[in-house]
Scaffold this motif. Structure first.
Motif, PDB file in Angstrom:
ATOM      1  N   ALA A 103     110.330-124.828  42.726  1.00 32.70           N
ATOM      2  CA  ALA A 103     109.381-123.729  42.892  1.00 32.70           C
ATOM      3  C   ALA A 103     108.493-123.971  44.105  1.00 32.70           C
ATOM      4  CB  ALA A 103     108.535-123.577  41.627  1.00 32.70           C
ATOM      5  N   LEU A 104     108.092-125.213  44.290  1.00 32.06           N
ATOM      6  CA  LEU A 104     107.247-125.558  45.430  1.00 32.06           C
ATOM      7  C   LEU A 104     107.961-125.284  46.743  1.00 32.06           C
ATOM      8  CD1 LEU A 104     104.650-126.808  46.553  1.00 32.06           C
ATOM      9  CD2 LEU A 104     105.676-129.077  46.250  1.00 32.06           C
ATOM     10  N   ALA A 105     109.246-125.573  46.771  1.00 30.61           N
ATOM     11  CA  ALA A 105     110.029-125.335  47.993  1.00 30.61           C
ATOM     12  C   ALA A 105     110.128-123.842  48.309  1.00 30.61           C
ATOM     13  CB  ALA A 105     111.430-125.918  47.834  1.00 30.61           C
ATOM     14  N   SER A 106     110.020-123.015  47.268  1.00 28.70           N
ATOM     15  CA  SER A 106     110.161-121.566  47.453  1.00 28.70           C
ATOM     16  C   SER A 106     108.951-120.932  48.124  1.00 28.70           C
ATOM     17  CB  SER A 106     110.394-120.885  46.095  1.00 28.70           C
ATOM     18  OG  SER A 106     111.595-121.325  45.506  1.00 28.70           O
ATOM     19  N   ILE A 107     107.816-121.609  48.116  1.00 31.35           N
ATOM     20  CA  ILE A 107     106.611-120.983  48.663  1.00 31.35           C
ATOM     21  C   ILE A 107     106.628-120.935  50.188  1.00 31.35           C
ATOM     22  CG2 ILE A 107     105.255-121.726  46.677  1.00 31.35           C
ATOM     23  CD1 ILE A 107     103.846-123.715  48.460  1.00 31.35           C
ATOM     24  N   SER A 108     107.639-121.556  50.804  1.00 33.40           N
ATOM     25  CA  SER A 108     107.750-121.492  52.265  1.00 33.40           C
ATOM     26  C   SER A 108     107.977-120.049  52.731  1.00 33.40           C
ATOM     27  CB  SER A 108     108.902-122.376  52.748  1.00 33.40           C
ATOM     28  OG  SER A 108     110.132-121.967  52.185  1.00 33.40           O
ATOM     29  N   SER A 109     108.497-119.206  51.822  1.00 41.60           N
ATOM     30  CA  SER A 109     108.743-117.798  52.165  1.00 41.60           C
ATOM     31  C   SER A 109     107.441-117.048  52.391  1.00 41.60           C
ATOM     32  CB  SER A 109     109.558-117.119  51.061  1.00 41.60           C
ATOM     33  OG  SER A 109     108.907-117.215  49.815  1.00 41.60           O
ATOM     34  N   PHE A 110     106.314-117.633  51.972  1.00 43.96           N
ATOM     35  CA  PHE A 110     105.021-117.015  52.225  1.00 43.96           C
ATOM     36  C   PHE A 110     104.720-116.951  53.724  1.00 43.96           C
ATOM     37  CE2 PHE A 110     103.745-117.445  47.775  1.00 43.96           C
ATOM     38  CZ  PHE A 110     102.909-116.352  47.625  1.00 43.96           C
ATOM     39  N   ASP A 111     105.233-117.910  54.468  1.00 39.41           N
ATOM     40  CA  ASP A 111     104.904-117.997  55.892  1.00 39.41           C
ATOM     41  C   ASP A 111     105.305-116.734  56.665  1.00 39.41           C
ATOM     42  OD1 ASP A 111     103.892-120.517  55.439  1.00 39.41           O
ATOM     43  OD2 ASP A 111     105.773-121.528  55.931  1.00 39.41           O
ATOM     44  N   SER A 112     106.538-116.273  56.435  1.00 39.35           N
ATOM     45  CA  SER A 112     106.989-115.074  57.145  1.00 39.35           C
ATOM     46  C   SER A 112     106.210-113.847  56.691  1.00 39.35           C
ATOM     47  CB  SER A 112     108.484-114.855  56.912  1.00 39.35           C
ATOM     48  OG  SER A 112     108.766-114.706  55.532  1.00 39.35           O
ATOM     49  N   LEU A 113     105.882-113.803  55.399  1.00 35.57           N
ATOM     50  CA  LEU A 113     105.116-112.683  54.874  1.00 35.57           C
ATOM     51  C   LEU A 113     103.724-112.649  55.494  1.00 35.57           C
ATOM     52  CD1 LEU A 113     104.771-110.337  52.915  1.00 35.57           C
ATOM     53  CD2 LEU A 113     104.185-111.991  51.125  1.00 35.57           C
ATOM     54  N   ILE A 114     103.102-113.801  55.601  1.00 37.71           N
ATOM     55  CA  ILE A 114     101.762-113.893  56.198  1.00 37.71           C
ATOM     56  C   ILE A 114     101.800-113.472  57.666  1.00 37.71           C
ATOM     57  CG2 ILE A 114      99.960-115.523  56.906  1.00 37.71           C
ATOM     58  CD1 ILE A 114     100.602-117.099  54.311  1.00 37.71           C
ATOM     59  N   ASP A 115     102.864-113.877  58.368  1.00 39.30           N
ATOM     60  CA  ASP A 115     102.984-113.527  59.784  1.00 39.30           C
ATOM     61  C   ASP A 115     103.143-112.020  59.996  1.00 39.30           C
ATOM     62  OD1 ASP A 115     102.776-116.161  60.515  1.00 39.30           O
ATOM     63  OD2 ASP A 115     104.947-116.497  60.605  1.00 39.30           O
ATOM     64  N   GLU A 116     103.782-111.355  59.045  1.00 38.71           N
ATOM     65  CA  GLU A 116     104.049-109.924  59.178  1.00 38.71           C
ATOM     66  C   GLU A 116     102.837-109.053  58.892  1.00 38.71           C
ATOM     67  OE1 GLU A 116     107.336-108.968  56.701  1.00 38.71           O
ATOM     68  OE2 GLU A 116     108.707-110.365  57.690  1.00 38.71           O
ATOM     69  N   VAL A 117     101.922-109.566  58.083  1.00 42.27           N
ATOM     70  CA  VAL A 117     100.758-108.773  57.684  1.00 42.27           C
ATOM     71  C   VAL A 117      99.805-108.586  58.864  1.00 42.27           C
ATOM     72  CG1 VAL A 117      98.718-108.701  56.194  1.00 42.27           C
ATOM     73  CG2 VAL A 117     100.906-109.474  55.274  1.00 42.27           C
ATOM     74  N   LYS A 118      99.389-107.363  59.096  1.00 45.97           N
ATOM     75  CA  LYS A 118      98.504-107.053  60.219  1.00 45.97           C
ATOM     76  C   LYS A 118      97.025-107.159  59.828  1.00 45.97           C
ATOM     77  CE  LYS A 118     102.124-106.148  62.654  1.00 45.97           C
ATOM     78  NZ  LYS A 118     102.588-107.144  63.656  1.00 45.97           N
TER      79      LYS A 118
END
Length: 213
Positions: A103-118
């Motif tokens: 589960a901890l390894a899965s939180i890396s997907s937050f990075d792209s989401l954070i980058d996309e948010v304006k």
């Protein structure tokens, strides 16, 4: 010996439906959190089994303490049951830790989401959310390590039960050590639960903010 439990933790699952067409921030966040929740399934399964084992083991230990020295053969049988249960718990603890690591390894997907948010406010909140998830997993790591120490002390205690040279004072001293470590485990569980509550509250506030957009 105090009742040995590792706790029933609050679910991190928040089921919300996206209200927009297309892949919105809300939908991506829901997908990310759903993936993390799925990765934690092994952890939740292990928790349920641990609770059952701990209750039974506590009962077996209590009945062992009621036996006399003249019933040493019965004590030996019960101690074998205790040790077998303890080994099962350690196996489940390992499965639980593997689930949390996934589960901890899965939180890396937050990075792209954070980058996309304006919106800076939403971006900051998502960063906070990721940080809280990491904090929660760090808290679980503490629980796991303290629980391991508890089982080490219990192993010594169980061995003392079948050692005919063990004096009552020594046995009581070891029980005290087990109880003290159990308190530490309970304290670490409380911190984990608090982190879970804080995480759930932040998730709700994020979804509320996204709904207003």
């Amino acid at each position: 010996m105090k009742k040995i439990v590792i706790g029933t933790f609050l679910s991190t699952s928040i089921i919300l439906s996206a209200c927009s067409i297309g892949v919105t921030t809300e939908e991506k966040l829901s997908e990310t959190l759903a993936t993390i929740y799925e990765e934690e399934q092994g952890y939740r399964d292990a928790q349920q089994q641990l609770t059952v084992l701990e209750k039974k083991e506590q009962s077996t230990f209590n009945s062992s303490m009621e036996l006399t020295q003249e019933q040493q053969e019965e004590v030996s049988i019960k101690v074998e049951e205790l040790k077998s249960s303890l080994m099962e718990r350690l196996t489940l603890l390992n499965e639980e830790n593997e689930s949390i690591e996934s589960a901890l390894a899965s939180i890396s997907s937050f990075d792209s989401l954070i980058d996309e948010v304006k919106e800076e406010e939403i971006k900051t909140t998502l960063i906070d959310l990721k940080s809280l998830i990491e904090t929660r997993y760090q808290a679980h790591d503490v629980v796991s390590k303290e629980y391991q120490k508890l089982t080490d002390l219990q192993t010594v205690l169980y061995d003392m039960l079948v050692d005919e040279e063990t004096e009552q004072a020594q046995l009581q001293e070891q029980v005290l050590k087990v109880n003290e470590q159990n308190d530490i485990v309970q304290s670490s569980i409380n911190e984990f639960n608090e982190a879970t509550i804080e995480l759930n509250e932040l998730k709700v506030s994020i979804y509320d903010a996204l709904d207003e957009k």
